[in-house]
Design a protein around this motif. Sequence first.
Motif, PDB file in Angstrom:
ATOM      1  N   GLU A  31       0.829  -1.193   0.000  1.00 57.30           N
ATOM      2  CA  GLU A  31       0.000   0.000   0.000  1.00 57.30           C
ATOM      3  C   GLU A  31       0.870   1.251   0.000  1.00 57.30           C
ATOM      4  N   GLU A  32       1.946   1.205   0.747  1.00 58.41           N
ATOM      5  CA  GLU A  32       2.855   2.341   0.789  1.00 58.41           C
ATOM      6  C   GLU A  32       3.491   2.581  -0.577  1.00 58.41           C
ATOM      7  N   ASN A  47       0.840   4.065  -2.852  1.00 53.46           N
ATOM      8  CA  ASN A  47       0.624   5.478  -2.573  1.00 53.46           C
ATOM      9  C   ASN A  47       1.770   6.325  -3.111  1.00 53.46           C
ATOM     10  N   GLU A  91       1.331   9.267  -5.844  1.00 56.24           N
ATOM     11  CA  GLU A  91       1.832  10.622  -5.662  1.00 56.24           C
ATOM     12  C   GLU A  91       2.814  10.990  -6.767  1.00 56.24           C
TER      13      GLU A  91
END
Length: 512
Positions: A454-455, A458, A462
């Motif tokens: 998930e990191e 993300n 971004e």
Amino acid sequence: MFSFKEMPSSASALFSAYASVAASTMLVRSISNELIPQELRSYLSSAIRHLFTPLSSSDLTLVVDEFSGMTRNQIFDAADLYLRTKLPPSTSRLRVSKLPRQKSIAVAIDKGELVLDEFETFRLKWRLVHTEPKNNHSGEKRHFELTFNKKFKDRVLESYLPYVLFRANLIKQEDRVIKLYNRECPYDETEDGGGRGCGGIWGSINLEHPATFETLAMEPEMKRAIIEDLDRFIRRKDFYKKVGKAWKRGYLLYGPPGTGKSSLIAAMANYLKFDVYDLDLTSIYSNSELRRTLLSTSNRSILVIEDIDCSVDLQNRQYDDGFEASNTKLTLSGLLNFIDGLWSSCGDERIIVFTTNHKDRLDPALLRPGRMDMHINMSYCTTNGFKTLASNYLGIRGNDHDLCGEIEGLIDSTEVTPAEVAEELMKSDKADVALEGLVNFLKRKKAESLERKEEVKNNNGEGQEQEQEQAQEQEAIDLPKLKRVKLNHMIAMKLARNSRTRVSRGRLRRRF
């Protein structure tokens, strides 16, 4: 004239003289034992026996050196084993040893000792001779002297020595102890094999690793493929000779740390009864030293080169970043020349195993068949691997426990190594406690994996947004320029049309 009355006094004097001589002899022997070292006494005894032994012009002596060039002499090693079964009661000095896995005490002759043997209808004499080193940089040299009548020369070479080799091989197999050799090992447990000589290149200890193919946490299909490949290699000596290939085989074990690469090597050694030579290439400083080191290994052995991707100058030349420059003269071509060049034929029945955590870092020249013949992917733990580990550590067969189904589901969806699973199973002798701990560990592992994904997602999102914003800003900056370019283009087109009109009018005037 002789008188019977004189006999008692004569006998008494004779016994008295004998006792005096015996006492003197005992005194001299005691003093010599105290003052003269055993090595010197043995050397003097051997020299005296050799001096008073009548020389016969009909005798022939064969010298069997311990080394032939840079490689061990198989006849020397075979004679050392064979003569242990031929020791006479009159032998005055023996070497005795007992290794942990040996069935009995090993007894061998010491330097200077003579052993007699009979073969068919003739007799032979064996003597072990030691030569002191000439300087501190050279080791002690040993050789056997085999003496017999000249007329039996052909029978000795064609029948007797092959018989000695055959008998030694049987003796070795009866009491086989697998050895682990390393250049940094401080001592040898035995003087046999590749550890002795060559200036102490290899030291050895017993390989006590209990791994077998039955206990490996691998897929059954992969185990069968490896065993079949090993069996095919062992029985195809004549085939390799017929096709003109060196009798060797190369394996590449690649995968993350903790996936069982070292255990697989131990299982291969235990299955084949091969000694293992562990070679650290970072300790080799030149190609010539590499050749000398590898030639000192024995046949029927496994040479292990771990973390080949971390060896200086041997990584994939397309990925030079992250590797420090080396000040050694060891090169990739030097290694390739030994494992697949002319030097590869110096030795039979040898296996070379390379390991790496990053296969993509290896130079393609190393990966091709003939060097790394079989590539084995040591992957993360699977359900079959878990079943093997559960059987090994807790005695659980199949899905005998209620938690097995849940654990298998978690293993299928989580990247976990066999070493991590084994560590959790070792935390308790009770199956319920150990499996419950494994379930919690796998759940934490899965949650951490999802968080990382998930990191990353993300971060990627971004990054994409930032790229879009930068593109829009660039487009806004370039818009006036585009308008100017478009306007200039329209003006240029209009001027061109006017120019063409004027040219056409001029041509009409000239024509008419």
